[in-house]
Design an enzyme around this catalytic site. Structure first.
Site, PDB file in Angstrom:
ATOM      1  N   ASP A   1      33.631 -21.411  55.725  1.00 43.47           N
ATOM      2  CA  ASP A   1      32.241 -21.355  56.500  1.00 43.47           C
ATOM      3  C   ASP A   1      31.566 -22.577  56.429  1.00 43.47           C
ATOM      4  O   ASP A   1      30.641 -22.678  57.054  1.00 43.47           O
ATOM      5  CB  ASP A   1      31.476 -20.161  55.579  1.00 43.47           C
ATOM      6  CG  ASP A   1      32.099 -19.041  55.564  1.00 43.47           C
ATOM      7  OD1 ASP A   1      32.395 -18.485  56.602  1.00 43.47           O
ATOM      8  OD2 ASP A   1      32.073 -18.244  54.759  1.00 43.47           O
TER       9      ASP A   1
ATOM     10  N   HIS B   1      34.765 -20.697  45.921  1.00 40.52           N
ATOM     11  CA  HIS B   1      35.603 -19.522  46.476  1.00 40.52           C
ATOM     12  C   HIS B   1      36.084 -18.515  45.334  1.00 40.52           C
ATOM     13  O   HIS B   1      36.398 -19.401  44.477  1.00 40.52           O
ATOM     14  CB  HIS B   1      36.762 -19.671  47.463  1.00 40.52           C
ATOM     15  CG  HIS B   1      37.164 -18.423  48.360  1.00 40.52           C
ATOM     16  ND1 HIS B   1      38.299 -17.863  47.592  1.00 40.52           N
ATOM     17  CD2 HIS B   1      36.890 -18.061  49.429  1.00 40.52           C
ATOM     18  CE1 HIS B   1      38.403 -17.066  48.763  1.00 40.52           C
ATOM     19  NE2 HIS B   1      37.582 -17.076  49.747  1.00 40.52           N
TER      20      HIS B   1
HETATM   21  N1  ACO Z   1      27.043 -23.804  44.501  1.00 39.15           N
HETATM   22  C1  ACO Z   1      26.553 -24.282  43.146  1.00 39.15           C
HETATM   23  N2  ACO Z   1      27.194 -23.268  42.175  1.00 39.15           N
HETATM   24  C2  ACO Z   1      28.430 -22.583  42.246  1.00 39.15           C
HETATM   25  C3  ACO Z   1      28.465 -22.095  43.684  1.00 39.15           C
HETATM   26  C4  ACO Z   1      27.762 -22.969  44.672  1.00 39.15           C
HETATM   27  N3  ACO Z   1      28.131 -22.619  45.989  1.00 39.15           N
HETATM   28  N4  ACO Z   1      29.555 -21.201  43.768  1.00 39.15           N
HETATM   29  C5  ACO Z   1      29.713 -21.065  42.285  1.00 39.15           C
HETATM   30  N5  ACO Z   1      29.005 -21.752  41.621  1.00 39.15           N
HETATM   31  C6  ACO Z   1      28.970 -21.814  40.210  1.00 39.15           C
HETATM   32  C7  ACO Z   1      28.199 -20.725  39.533  1.00 39.15           C
HETATM   33  O1  ACO Z   1      26.741 -21.152  39.440  1.00 39.15           O
HETATM   34  C8  ACO Z   1      28.774 -20.642  37.995  1.00 39.15           C
HETATM   35  O2  ACO Z   1      28.539 -21.559  37.493  1.00 39.15           O
HETATM   36  P1  ACO Z   1      28.442 -21.386  35.874  1.00 39.15           P
HETATM   37  O3  ACO Z   1      30.003 -20.823  35.333  1.00 39.15           O
HETATM   38  O4  ACO Z   1      28.166 -22.833  35.215  1.00 39.15           O
HETATM   39  O5  ACO Z   1      27.423 -20.509  35.392  1.00 39.15           O
HETATM   40  C9  ACO Z   1      30.271 -20.705  38.550  1.00 39.15           C
HETATM   41  O6  ACO Z   1      30.291 -21.593  39.634  1.00 39.15           O
HETATM   42  C10 ACO Z   1      31.198 -19.553  38.888  1.00 39.15           C
HETATM   43  O7  ACO Z   1      30.352 -18.874  39.617  1.00 39.15           O
HETATM   44  P2  ACO Z   1      31.019 -17.259  40.215  1.00 39.15           P
HETATM   45  O8  ACO Z   1      29.706 -16.681  41.078  1.00 39.15           O
HETATM   46  O9  ACO Z   1      31.079 -16.478  38.922  1.00 39.15           O
HETATM   47  O10 ACO Z   1      31.954 -17.486  41.136  1.00 39.15           O
HETATM   48  P3  ACO Z   1      32.683 -16.627  42.072  1.00 39.15           P
HETATM   49  O11 ACO Z   1      34.172 -16.778  42.038  1.00 39.15           O
HETATM   50  O12 ACO Z   1      32.252 -15.034  41.885  1.00 39.15           O
HETATM   51  O13 ACO Z   1      31.966 -17.095  43.536  1.00 39.15           O
HETATM   52  C11 ACO Z   1      31.289 -17.380  45.419  1.00 39.15           C
HETATM   53  C12 ACO Z   1      32.685 -17.182  44.512  1.00 39.15           C
HETATM   54  C13 ACO Z   1      30.687 -15.989  45.613  1.00 39.15           C
HETATM   55  C14 ACO Z   1      31.957 -17.454  46.895  1.00 39.15           C
HETATM   56  C15 ACO Z   1      30.508 -18.547  45.078  1.00 39.15           C
HETATM   57  O14 ACO Z   1      31.453 -19.796  45.010  1.00 39.15           O
HETATM   58  C16 ACO Z   1      29.365 -18.855  46.050  1.00 39.15           C
HETATM   59  O15 ACO Z   1      28.399 -17.867  45.999  1.00 39.15           O
HETATM   60  N6  ACO Z   1      29.555 -19.435  47.265  1.00 39.15           N
HETATM   61  C17 ACO Z   1      28.447 -19.828  48.269  1.00 39.15           C
HETATM   62  C18 ACO Z   1      28.405 -18.708  49.186  1.00 39.15           C
HETATM   63  C19 ACO Z   1      29.507 -19.035  50.081  1.00 39.15           C
HETATM   64  O16 ACO Z   1      30.056 -19.997  50.481  1.00 39.15           O
HETATM   65  N7  ACO Z   1      30.372 -17.662  50.450  1.00 39.15           N
HETATM   66  C20 ACO Z   1      31.577 -17.908  51.284  1.00 39.15           C
HETATM   67  C21 ACO Z   1      32.662 -17.390  50.502  1.00 39.15           C
HETATM   68  S1  ACO Z   1      33.971 -17.531  51.585  1.00 39.15           S
HETATM   69  C22 ACO Z   1      34.106 -16.431  52.435  1.00 39.15           C
HETATM   70  O17 ACO Z   1      33.766 -15.256  52.045  1.00 39.15           O
HETATM   71  C23 ACO Z   1      34.832 -16.451  53.626  1.00 39.15           C
END
Ligand code: ACO
Length: 429
Positions: free
Chosen positions: A363, A306
């Site tokens: 979720d 998140h």
């Molecule tokens: N699985 C694996 N790796 C992940 C995940 C994940 N679900 N989420 C983040 N990471 C990693 C990224 O690869 C990145 O790694 P790195 O720094 O080594 O390159 C690091 O964590 C940071 O990722 P960002 O995308 O920059 O983090 P951000 O805060 O922007 O992401 C997000 C938040 C979009 C929710 C992300 O965690 C994600 O894509 N999760 C999966 C989708 C999801 O469950 N969305 C629902 C969110 S809750 C809601 O909207 C109600």
């Protein structure tokens, strides 16, 4: 505490005011940065940017706290109803008994959708995604119902909000019925907000729907947990589009579009699809965890991570409990729940997930609850949208009432080509 921060650029120093929130959060006020220094800030994804002051929702991503108007979401999920929580978000206080009764009457009075709108529904292709249908229909509401005129009476504003809350629920159920080729079920005056929705979804002339109060409770919890989440992507979209002073319906429609994305409200659907894929491949989550950790693979563990929570999402814990309760009540054994629990157990102990602060979000379990209720997969984001509606409305209202309101218009750092002369077609190449 200091009241300003010092910024030194090219040997010149500037004082920037500090703003402190009621929970002690400190922000640098850069409203005059460009006019005083010529500089702008660069913050891709706005991860460090506060776009407004707001007194609606507080969240602490490090401690896993979420409160609406000061009330912990855990207490609201336990004791409140979605209808009451919607009232709280929009009006700022929990309603008195007569206020809640009046709100319920208004929700019922405005639940019907204009008969002419039925034709719109009938003409969407059968395979159209319900989120696309819902966003179009909400936008179309403006053609049937008036905008909120400037300097309107409070009553008129409340009717518009209530109309939206009530009709979106009716339209969501209608779009499902039409997608199945089934007869539309009209809202009933004698049913509560959540029970009415379940009835409109599942009642049929050949098999009357029997309302199960435990499912109604679970739906209340589901929608309360989704009701607001401060400046998330879809709410930011509502505020941004609303800042151009479009009508409320258009701003909410934009919010629905933003919520549709798999990284936001579409995640509950993606989680179930991922769990199903793990199930179909033999039930072992290990290869999926390995893929999520692989930098060369774009795959992410859906329902994990998140932008704000760097610990457990407090809503995920409540949702897990609700999930266990619903499945027990319905005597359902869902193999996807077993996989979800196994996946969580492994992931939360894994160094990659710990180092990246990745924990289950709301979720992760919500899709399994919806599945047990009989909600089809492509309706999952719509369920999220109905829940988020009070949040969008209250945030839109707050932004409209803000005396410091401004058109939202970010800047950029240009990295393209510098000026060059136009080349006629016959001289190119
Ligand atoms: N699985 C694996 N790796 C992940 C995940 C994940 N679900 N989420 C983040 N990471 C990693 C990224 O690869 C990145 O790694 P790195 O720094 O080594 O390159 C690091 O964590 C940071 O990722 P960002 O995308 O920059 O983090 P951000 O805060 O922007 O992401 C997000 C938040 C979009 C929710 C992300 O965690 C994600 O894509 N999760 C999966 C989708 C999801 O469950 N969305 C629902 C969110 S809750 C809601 O909207 C109600």
């Amino acid at each position: 505490m200091e009241k300003t921060a010092k910024l030194v650029v090219n040997g010149k120093s500037y004082e920037l005011p500090l703003v402190v929130g009621t929970e002690g959060e400190i922000a640098l006020d850069i409203s005059y940065l460009r006019s005083e220094t010529g500089l702008i800030t660069l913050d891709p994804g706005y991860a460090n940017t506060g776009s407004c002051k707001s007194c609606i929702t507080f969240m602490d991503g490090e401690k896993g706290i979420l409160r609406y108007r000061g009330y912990p979401v855990e207490q609201l999920a336990e004791y409140s109803s979605f209808r009451e929580t919607a009232y709280l978000l929009i009006n700022g206080e929990l309603p008195l008994e007569n206020e809640l009764n009046r709100f319920s009457v208004m929700l019922n009075d405005h639940s019907l959708v204009h008969e002419d709108m039925h034709h719109f529904f009938q003409n969407f292709p059968r395979r159209a995604h319900p989120m696309g249908i819902l966003s179009s229909m909400v936008n179309a509401l403006r053609a049937f119902y008036p905008e909120i005129p400037e300097r309107s009476e409070e009553e008129e504003i409340n009717i518009t909000f209530t109309r939206l809350l009530s009709k979106v629920r009716t339209m969501a159920a209608m779009s499902y019925k039409i997608s199945r080729g089934h007869k539309i079920v009209y809202p009933r005056h004698d049913l509560s907000y959540c029970a009415n929705f379940l009835n409109m979804m599942f009642d049929s002339p050949v098999k009357p729907y029997v309302i199960d109060e435990d499912l109604v409770d679970a739906l209340n919890v589901f929608w309360i947990l989704h009701a607001d989440h401060e400046q998330n992507c879809s709410t930011a979209a509502v505020r941004l589009v609303g800042s151009a002073r479009v009508n409320l319906y258009a701003a909410i429609s934009a919010g629905i579009c933003a919520l549709w994305g798999p990284l936001h409200g579409g995640a509950n659907q993606s989680v179930v699809e991922m769990l199903q894929e793990i199930h179909d491949s033999g039930g072992n989550p290990a290869p999926f965890i390995a893929r999520a950790k692989d930098r060369d693979d774009p795959f992410r563990l859906m329902g994990f991570g998140h932008r704000v929570y760097k610990t457990y999402d407090p809503r995920a814990r409540i949702m897990e409990k609700t999930c266990n309760r619903v499945l027990k009540k319905l005597k359902i054994h869902d193999p996807l729940l077993d996989i979800a629990k196994r996946l969580e157990e492994v992931a939360v102990k894994d160094a990659y997930f710990i180092d990246h602060d990745l924990y289950p979000n709301v979720d992760f379990y919500s899709g399994i609850v919806l599945r047990a209720m009989g909600i089809p997969l492509n309706m999952f984001p719509v369920m999220f949208a109905i829940g988020r509606l009070p949040g969008w409305i209250s945030q839109w209202k707050e932004s409209m009432e803000d005396p410091k309101w401004k058109l939202h218009r970010p800047r950029q750092v240009y990295t393209g080509l510098q000026e060059r002369d136009y080349v006629p077609l016959n001289k190119r190449g």
